[in-house]
Write a protein that holds these residues in place. Structure first.
Motif, short mmCIF file in Angstrom:
data_model
loop_
_atom_site.label_atom_id
_atom_site.label_comp_id
_atom_site.label_asym_id
_atom_site.label_seq_id
_atom_site.Cartn_x
_atom_site.Cartn_y
_atom_site.Cartn_z
N VAL A 117 41.52 37.72 34.07
CA VAL A 117 42.90 37.25 33.92
C VAL A 117 42.95 35.83 34.46
O VAL A 117 42.52 35.55 35.58
CB VAL A 117 43.89 38.13 34.69
N THR A 118 43.45 34.91 33.65
CA THR A 118 43.50 33.50 34.05
C THR A 118 44.93 32.98 33.95
O THR A 118 45.72 33.42 33.10
CB THR A 118 42.58 32.64 33.16
N GLY A 119 45.25 32.06 34.83
CA GLY A 119 46.55 31.43 34.79
C GLY A 119 46.63 30.35 33.72
O GLY A 119 45.61 29.81 33.28
N LEU A 156 42.95 29.20 38.74
CA LEU A 156 43.47 30.45 39.28
C LEU A 156 43.04 31.56 38.32
O LEU A 156 43.59 31.70 37.23
CB LEU A 156 45.00 30.40 39.40
N LYS A 157 42.04 32.33 38.74
CA LYS A 157 41.47 33.36 37.89
C LYS A 157 41.07 34.57 38.71
O LYS A 157 40.77 34.47 39.90
CB LYS A 157 40.22 32.83 37.15
N ILE A 158 41.03 35.74 38.06
CA ILE A 158 40.46 36.96 38.63
C ILE A 158 39.52 37.56 37.59
O ILE A 158 39.87 37.65 36.41
CB ILE A 158 41.54 37.97 39.02
N ILE A 159 38.34 37.97 38.03
CA ILE A 159 37.31 38.51 37.12
C ILE A 159 36.69 39.74 37.76
O ILE A 159 36.51 39.80 38.99
CB ILE A 159 36.20 37.48 36.85
N ARG A 160 36.33 40.72 36.95
CA ARG A 160 35.53 41.84 37.45
C ARG A 160 34.19 41.30 37.96
O ARG A 160 33.49 40.60 37.24
CB ARG A 160 35.28 42.85 36.34
N LYS A 187 37.56 42.10 28.03
CA LYS A 187 38.92 41.79 27.58
C LYS A 187 39.51 40.74 28.51
O LYS A 187 39.37 40.83 29.73
CB LYS A 187 39.78 43.05 27.59
N ILE A 188 40.18 39.74 27.93
CA ILE A 188 40.72 38.63 28.72
C ILE A 188 42.22 38.48 28.47
O ILE A 188 42.75 38.89 27.43
CB ILE A 188 40.00 37.31 28.41
N LYS A 189 42.89 37.90 29.45
CA LYS A 189 44.34 37.74 29.40
C LYS A 189 44.72 36.43 30.07
O LYS A 189 44.13 36.04 31.08
CB LYS A 189 45.01 38.91 30.14
N GLN A 190 45.70 35.72 29.54
CA GLN A 190 46.25 34.53 30.19
C GLN A 190 47.73 34.75 30.46
O GLN A 190 48.42 35.42 29.69
CB GLN A 190 46.03 33.28 29.35
N THR A 191 48.22 34.18 31.57
CA THR A 191 49.61 34.35 31.94
C THR A 191 50.08 33.11 32.71
O THR A 191 49.29 32.50 33.43
CB THR A 191 49.80 35.62 32.80
N PRO A 192 51.33 32.69 32.55
CA PRO A 192 51.81 31.49 33.22
C PRO A 192 51.79 31.61 34.74
O PRO A 192 52.12 32.66 35.30
CB PRO A 192 53.24 31.34 32.69
N VAL A 193 51.42 30.51 35.41
CA VAL A 193 51.50 30.40 36.87
C VAL A 193 52.09 29.04 37.20
O VAL A 193 52.15 28.14 36.37
CB VAL A 193 50.11 30.56 37.53
#
Length: 237
Positions: A117-119, A156-160, A187-193
């Motif tokens: 998941v990345t910002g 700003l990211k989180i990864i397994r 699987k990847i996801k982006q979201t506003p930060v």
């Protein structure tokens, strides 16, 4: 309760930001949705960063560090953090605090479904030249990788962690993390930060390493994609 998330903070001549980073990380640790610890990676800083890092870590069990013999670059610092992480998840944030540690909780909300998941930096507070070069570089990279990520440079990211550890080492790695997870069928996801102006220290990026360098890295990625080995064990006996 065991730690679930290791947050990597690469540091290169950031003495002006470390006290504030310490304070903001302490705030985040109290509200984190995953029990978290901090790993500073000192990338051969020539200022007072190392002594400040050691002072922080000496008084906080949630804070640890590793220090390079010499400056090796952001990608090496990120990869070293992956290698040293021993939690289920690994995160990454820049020491300049242009993104907020509290926004890790936004990313954590998606970790049940996604491997990375990345910002995406909203309303960026950078100069016109920096924003435009980043916009062009992201467009070029998306054309090569088809990763669909609008702001791969967002720090700003989180990864397994098990997937992060499988990412091969190369300069420019930090720009291709989503693409490298896709190569592992993740699987990847982006979201506003949120995004903030830099208030201390000096940016380590320029036109070459923000635009022209990444273009070269894209060709390296295409070669790697063609040669990349990916397997899953079906049965073991």
């Amino acid at each position: 309760m065991e730690f679930e998330l290791t947050i990597i903070i690469p540091v290169y001549n950031e003495e002006g930001n470390l006290d504030r980073m310490h304070q903001e990380m302490n705030v985040f640790l109290k509200i984190a949705k995953k029990k978290s610890k901090i790993l500073f990676v000192n990338d051969g800083s020539k200022d007072n960063s190392q002594s400040l890092i050691e002072k922080i870590c000496a008084n906080n069990e949630e804070f640890t560090f590793i220090t390079f013999e010499k400056n090796c670059g952001l990608s090496a610092a990120v990869k070293a953090g992956f290698d040293y992480a021993d939690t289920l998840w690994v995160g990454y944030i820049d020491a300049d605090l242009q993104t907020a540690p509290e926004d890790f909780n936004i990313l954590i909300d998606y970790t049940d479904e996604f491997d990375l998941v990345t910002g995406v930096r909203s309303n960026r507070k950078d100069s016109f030249v920096k924003n435009m070069s980043s916009l062009i570089a992201n467009g070029i990279r998306r054309a090569f990788t088809n990763d669909g990520i609008d702001d791969t440079g967002c720090p700003l990211k989180i990864i397994r962690t098990d997937m992060a550890k499988k990412i091969p080492m190369f300069n420019g790695l930090h720009r291709f993390l989503p693409a490298m997870i896709l190569l592992q069928n993740g699987k990847i996801k982006q979201t506003p930060v949120r995004h903030f102006p830099r208030v201390a220290g000096v940016s380590k990026f320029n036109l070459w390493n923000r635009l022209l360098g990444p273009l070269q890295d894209c060709f390296a990625y295409l070669w790697m994609k063609k040669k990349y080995l990916n397997y899953r064990v079906a049965k073991q006996g």
